[in-house]
Design a protein around this motif. Structure first.
Motif, PDB file in Angstrom:
ATOM      1  N   PHE A  54      66.116   8.036  57.169  1.00 61.20           N
ATOM      2  CA  PHE A  54      66.530   8.241  55.779  1.00 61.20           C
ATOM      3  C   PHE A  54      67.747   7.367  55.473  1.00 61.20           C
ATOM      4  N   ALA A  55      67.602   6.063  55.742  1.00 57.36           N
ATOM      5  CA  ALA A  55      68.735   5.144  55.575  1.00 57.36           C
ATOM      6  C   ALA A  55      69.218   5.089  54.135  1.00 57.36           C
ATOM      7  N   VAL A  56      68.287   5.198  53.171  1.00 60.21           N
ATOM      8  CA  VAL A  56      68.680   5.115  51.771  1.00 60.21           C
ATOM      9  C   VAL A  56      69.536   6.302  51.363  1.00 60.21           C
ATOM     10  N   GLY A  57      69.540   7.347  52.193  1.00 56.71           N
ATOM     11  CA  GLY A  57      70.347   8.519  51.883  1.00 56.71           C
ATOM     12  C   GLY A  57      71.829   8.202  51.790  1.00 56.71           C
ATOM     13  N   ARG A  58      72.284   7.178  52.520  1.00 55.36           N
ATOM     14  CA  ARG A  58      73.699   6.797  52.456  1.00 55.36           C
ATOM     15  C   ARG A  58      74.068   6.363  51.049  1.00 55.36           C
ATOM     16  N   GLU A  59      73.234   5.510  50.467  1.00 55.65           N
ATOM     17  CA  GLU A  59      73.519   5.028  49.123  1.00 55.65           C
ATOM     18  C   GLU A  59      73.380   6.154  48.090  1.00 55.65           C
ATOM     19  N   ILE A  60      72.378   7.019  48.283  1.00 59.57           N
ATOM     20  CA  ILE A  60      72.200   8.141  47.356  1.00 59.57           C
ATOM     21  C   ILE A  60      73.411   9.071  47.404  1.00 59.57           C
ATOM     22  N   ALA A  61      73.894   9.337  48.614  1.00 67.17           N
ATOM     23  CA  ALA A  61      75.048  10.229  48.758  1.00 67.17           C
ATOM     24  C   ALA A  61      76.290   9.644  48.092  1.00 67.17           C
ATOM     25  N   THR A  62      76.483   8.333  48.216  1.00 63.35           N
ATOM     26  CA  THR A  62      77.650   7.703  47.602  1.00 63.35           C
ATOM     27  C   THR A  62      77.552   7.750  46.081  1.00 63.35           C
ATOM     28  N   CYS A  63      76.355   7.536  45.545  1.00 62.17           N
ATOM     29  CA  CYS A  63      76.162   7.660  44.096  1.00 62.17           C
ATOM     30  C   CYS A  63      76.406   9.100  43.635  1.00 62.17           C
ATOM     31  N   ALA A  64      75.949  10.058  44.441  1.00 57.62           N
ATOM     32  CA  ALA A  64      76.197  11.463  44.110  1.00 57.62           C
ATOM     33  C   ALA A  64      77.688  11.768  44.099  1.00 57.62           C
ATOM     34  N   ASN A  65      78.410  11.125  45.008  1.00 56.78           N
ATOM     35  CA  ASN A  65      79.862  11.290  45.032  1.00 56.78           C
ATOM     36  C   ASN A  65      80.481  10.794  43.725  1.00 56.78           C
ATOM     37  N   ALA A  66      79.981   9.649  43.232  1.00 55.21           N
ATOM     38  CA  ALA A  66      80.481   9.122  41.960  1.00 55.21           C
ATOM     39  C   ALA A  66      80.190  10.093  40.816  1.00 55.21           C
ATOM     40  N   LEU A  67      79.002  10.662  40.800  1.00 51.97           N
ATOM     41  CA  LEU A  67      78.643  11.615  39.749  1.00 51.97           C
ATOM     42  C   LEU A  67      79.507  12.867  39.817  1.00 51.97           C
ATOM     43  N   ALA A  68      79.818  13.321  41.040  1.00 50.43           N
ATOM     44  CA  ALA A  68      80.666  14.505  41.189  1.00 50.43           C
ATOM     45  C   ALA A  68      82.060  14.249  40.620  1.00 50.43           C
ATOM     46  N   PHE A  69      82.589  13.045  40.839  1.00 55.18           N
ATOM     47  CA  PHE A  69      83.904  12.715  40.293  1.00 55.18           C
ATOM     48  C   PHE A  69      83.853  12.587  38.773  1.00 55.18           C
ATOM     49  N   VAL A  70      82.773  12.035  38.243  1.00 59.15           N
ATOM     50  CA  VAL A  70      82.629  11.954  36.787  1.00 59.15           C
ATOM     51  C   VAL A  70      82.584  13.363  36.195  1.00 59.15           C
ATOM     52  N   LEU A  71      81.856  14.265  36.861  1.00 64.90           N
ATOM     53  CA  LEU A  71      81.784  15.651  36.390  1.00 64.90           C
ATOM     54  C   LEU A  71      83.173  16.284  36.370  1.00 64.90           C
ATOM     55  N   LEU A  72      83.957  16.058  37.423  1.00 68.06           N
ATOM     56  CA  LEU A  72      85.320  16.581  37.471  1.00 68.06           C
ATOM     57  C   LEU A  72      86.135  16.050  36.293  1.00 68.06           C
ATOM     58  N   ALA A  73      86.013  14.757  36.007  1.00 70.63           N
ATOM     59  CA  ALA A  73      86.761  14.152  34.899  1.00 70.63           C
ATOM     60  C   ALA A  73      86.340  14.740  33.560  1.00 70.63           C
ATOM     61  N   VAL A  74      85.043  14.905  33.352  1.00 68.34           N
ATOM     62  CA  VAL A  74      84.538  15.421  32.071  1.00 68.34           C
ATOM     63  C   VAL A  74      84.972  16.868  31.867  1.00 68.34           C
ATOM     64  N   VAL A  75      84.890  17.672  32.912  1.00 72.95           N
ATOM     65  CA  VAL A  75      85.335  19.073  32.791  1.00 72.95           C
ATOM     66  C   VAL A  75      86.822  19.129  32.463  1.00 72.95           C
ATOM     67  N   ALA A  76      87.629  18.318  33.149  1.00 70.91           N
ATOM     68  CA  ALA A  76      89.069  18.307  32.887  1.00 70.91           C
ATOM     69  C   ALA A  76      89.376  17.843  31.468  1.00 70.91           C
ATOM     70  N   LEU A  77      88.533  16.983  30.923  1.00 72.65           N
ATOM     71  CA  LEU A  77      88.734  16.504  29.564  1.00 72.65           C
ATOM     72  C   LEU A  77      88.279  17.512  28.513  1.00 72.65           C
ATOM     73  N   ARG A  78      87.056  18.001  28.665  1.00 77.73           N
ATOM     74  CA  ARG A  78      86.427  18.774  27.610  1.00 77.73           C
ATOM     75  C   ARG A  78      86.551  20.283  27.787  1.00 77.73           C
ATOM     76  N   ARG A  79      86.526  20.757  29.040  1.00 81.51           N
ATOM     77  CA  ARG A  79      86.593  22.195  29.271  1.00 81.51           C
ATOM     78  C   ARG A  79      87.597  22.530  30.364  1.00 81.51           C
ATOM     79  N   PRO A  80      88.867  22.214  30.143  1.00 79.54           N
ATOM     80  CA  PRO A  80      89.863  22.485  31.185  1.00 79.54           C
ATOM     81  C   PRO A  80      89.988  23.955  31.531  1.00 79.54           C
ATOM     82  N   SER A  81      89.550  24.828  30.626  1.00 78.78           N
ATOM     83  CA  SER A  81      89.631  26.264  30.905  1.00 78.78           C
ATOM     84  C   SER A  81      88.737  26.668  32.078  1.00 78.78           C
TER      85      SER A  81
END
Length: 496
Positions: A54-81
């Motif tokens: 499952f070599a492609v899993g490395r790239e998928i996991a890194t992209c998922a990491n980017a999405l997780a950070f984007v989610l953190l940013a969006v929540v902090a912006l729009r729904r900090p509560s």
């Protein structure tokens, strides 16, 4: 790029913990060492074990990491509560354990879906742990303290990686990953919680300051470029799918660290950025000469350049947190997302280079030259007149009176709701605390009540307000504040 005096001691925001700075620094240092060491475990054991099926899993996991950070940013912006630190940390702790079990089982059974589930859990937990650490780091009162923590973490994490046996079993690696996430969370949770409570009370201040994010676009681009170099270093000349390990990079960072401590603090950003660029350029230049020998010096130079830039990044992020706490997590999220995407791009190019070494080393050498040209060209075009310190200084300073005003607006909204919905004085007081992010145990301690009595009060005020959860209660208070602001604006227009 001179560092202003304020960057070493910005105006306090009233949200930081009362803990001694030395203790905060020590806890942050240990947390950073473990968080950085976990990356070596992922690259050196987990990704190696899954490469055959499952070599492609490395790239998928890194992209998922980017999405997780984007989610953190969006929540902090729009729904900090939603940023209830204790609740999220508890959920992340469960996610970490579940992810480790799925990862171990997925590799043992050679089951890509199960392994992917484990890697996704890892991405979510890593994003939250990094965000929480950055909030804790921003509570340090001086830039020199931040430098001590981050440089020490970069150097000591390499030494910590040596304590993990090369080629250790997946089960051992998964247990280490659990420890390298849970321990940092435990160390920084208490430090970051007062700041998170302040962010929750902010009611979307960062969302109203969106134009203030423009100066950080170059920072994200630069982070992307450095991450490309880092990803290339991780993949370049891998042996048995494992990154080349060379302590020369840690030695370079240690020398830089000592030099910065001896230099004037006003020159730290200049030195760090210049050194990181020169080290990356040197790494790309050396890479064509190591296509066959695999000495690892190119990897060490590229990694040292990445680490030096990370020192600069941590200093700037801590300054952002001291200047405008409400912008910190959004900036962290977007910058780290750029880092994850850049690492993916660099790793893909590095793996492509490895495949070409045996069949066409000339093309492999050309790829390294193209990477170098692209790196230098973008820096020359975009960063000749750019100042990282000036960019951070453009962040709007949020002062203590403004933060205190947030609390008073919540108080006013809760009093209005209390009168409108027939709450008792005690229920109104509890509503104020709940709206500010406090829990039932805090209410019980503050008013010297039994926890059962507090639960009864909360049940009654939920019924009177017609809400069914803490989030619905906070949303109702936010809506009341918005209505109050709209009424005040209408009054001003009528008077005008």
């Amino acid at each position: 790029m001179a560092k202003p005096a304020s960057s070493d001691g910005a105006e306090p925001d009233g949200c930081g913990p009362a803990a001694a700075p030395a203790l905060v620094a020590l806890r942050c240092l240990v947390a950073l060492v473990l968080l950085m060491a976990s990356g070596g475990v992922i690259n050196g054991t987990i990704y190696v074990s899954m490469a055959s099926f499952f070599a492609v899993g490395r790239e998928i996991a890194t992209c998922a990491n980017a999405l997780a950070f984007v989610l953190l940013a969006v929540v902090a912006l729009r729904r900090p509560s939603l940023l209830d630190g204790r609740a999220i940390t508890a959920g992340v702790a469960v996610t970490v354990v579940a992810g480790a079990l799925c990862t171990a089982a997925g590799i043992s059974l050679r089951n890509p879906p199960l392994l992917l589930a484990g890697l996704l859990c890892r991405s979510v937990s890593s994003a939250w742990a990094t965000g929480l650490f950055t909030v804790a780091l921003s509570t340090l009162p001086t830039g020199r303290g931040v430098l001590l923590v981050t440089a020490g973490g970069a150097v000591l994490s390499g030494a910590a990686g040596l304590l993990i046996p090369a080629g250790c079993s997946v089960a051992v690696a998964c247990m280490v990953l659990v420890a390298c996430t849970l321990v940092p969370l435990a160390l920084v949770q208490g430090i970051a919680e007062p700041s998170l409570a302040c962010i929750r009370r902010g009611g979307g201040i960062a969302m109203r300051d969106l134009k203030g994010f423009a100066p950080f676009a170059p920072l994200m681009l630069c982070m992307f470029l450095m991450a490309v170099a880092s990803g290339y270093a991780i993949a370049f000349n891998q042996q048995n799918d494992a990154p080349v390990v060379n302590l020369a990079g840690d030695a370079i960072v240690a020398v830089v660290f000592v030099g910065l401590l001896a230099a004037s603090p006003r020159k730290s950003e200049d030195l760090l950025f210049t050194l990181s660029v020169l080290l990356v350029v040197a790494g790309y230049l050396v890479a064509p000469y190591e296509l066959v020998s695999a000495g690892g010096f190119a990897n060490a130079l590229l990694g040292a350049g990445r680490d030096c830039f990370h020192l600069l990044l941590w200093i700037l992020l801590a300054f952002v947190g001291r200047r405008n706490l409400f912008m910190l997590l959004p900036v962290v999220g977007f910058v780290r997302a750029a880092s994850s995407l850049g690492t993916d791009v660099g790793a893909i190019v590095g793996h492509a280079t490895n495949r070409l070494i045996a069949s066409d080393p000339q093309i492999a050498s050309i790829i390294a030259s193209v990477m170098l040209f692209g790196f230098v060209a973008v820096l020359w075009v975009c960063f000749r007149r750019f100042s990282f310190t000036d960019a951070v200084n453009e962040v709007r300073l949020v002062t203590s009176p403004e933060i205190e005003g947030i609390g008073s607006r919540i108080d006013d909204a809760c009093r209005i709701l209390g009168k409108r919905c027939g709450l008792t004085p005690r229920e109104t007081e509890i509503l104020v605390l709940l709206a500010k992010g406090r829990d039932g145990k805090f209410v019980a301690e503050k008013y010297v009540l039994s926890y059962q009595t507090v639960k009864t009060h909360i049940k009654h005020l939920y019924a009177k307000l017609d809400v069914h959860s803490r989030q619905e209660l906070i949303n109702l208070v936010d809506q009341t504040q918005a209505a109050m602001a709209a009424d005040a604006a209408m009054d001003e227009r009528a008077e005008g």
